[in-house]
Scaffold this motif. Sequence first.
Motif: not given
Length: 160
Positions: A1-2, A4, A26, A29-31, A33, A35
């Motif tokens: 999931h993504n 916020p 990880n 990468e999330l940041n 994108r 998050t």
Amino acid sequence: HNPPVLVLDEPTAGVDIELRQQLWSNLRELNARGTTILLTTHYLEEAERLCDQVAIIDHGRVVACDTTEALLRRVDIKELAVTVDRDLDAVPAALDRFDVRLDGTRRLVFRYRPSRIRANELLGAVAEAGLGILDLRTVESDLEDVFLEVTRGTEGGAAA
């Protein structure tokens, strides 16, 4: 999931080095994108590597909150280790005007304020003392130095 926003409390406490590196990757990468990650940690190296903004909390009070880069600039201390071309018994008298110590027989370690003294001044003084320079290493201030500075005089403290 993504999500916020992702809230993590001490995510690397007790994990091995390989798992910690994987988790850091990880999180980056999330940041990247989009998050937003709220990370609480006592590992200041982790906060320094991962966080764009850092708050330092002492006794439940935020005592510093800024970008990591701005916080690091608050501590105007740096070390320069100079390996010289011969063994020394003591710091040469020509270097007495600096905060310098002998580490072993060939390494001079200068502690200085970059806002007041430039590294070339230190290196010039080493050359003027008749010493050849074989190697250099600098040590920058880190978030641990910032933490100690902003919590000095108080007991405890926690980083977030």
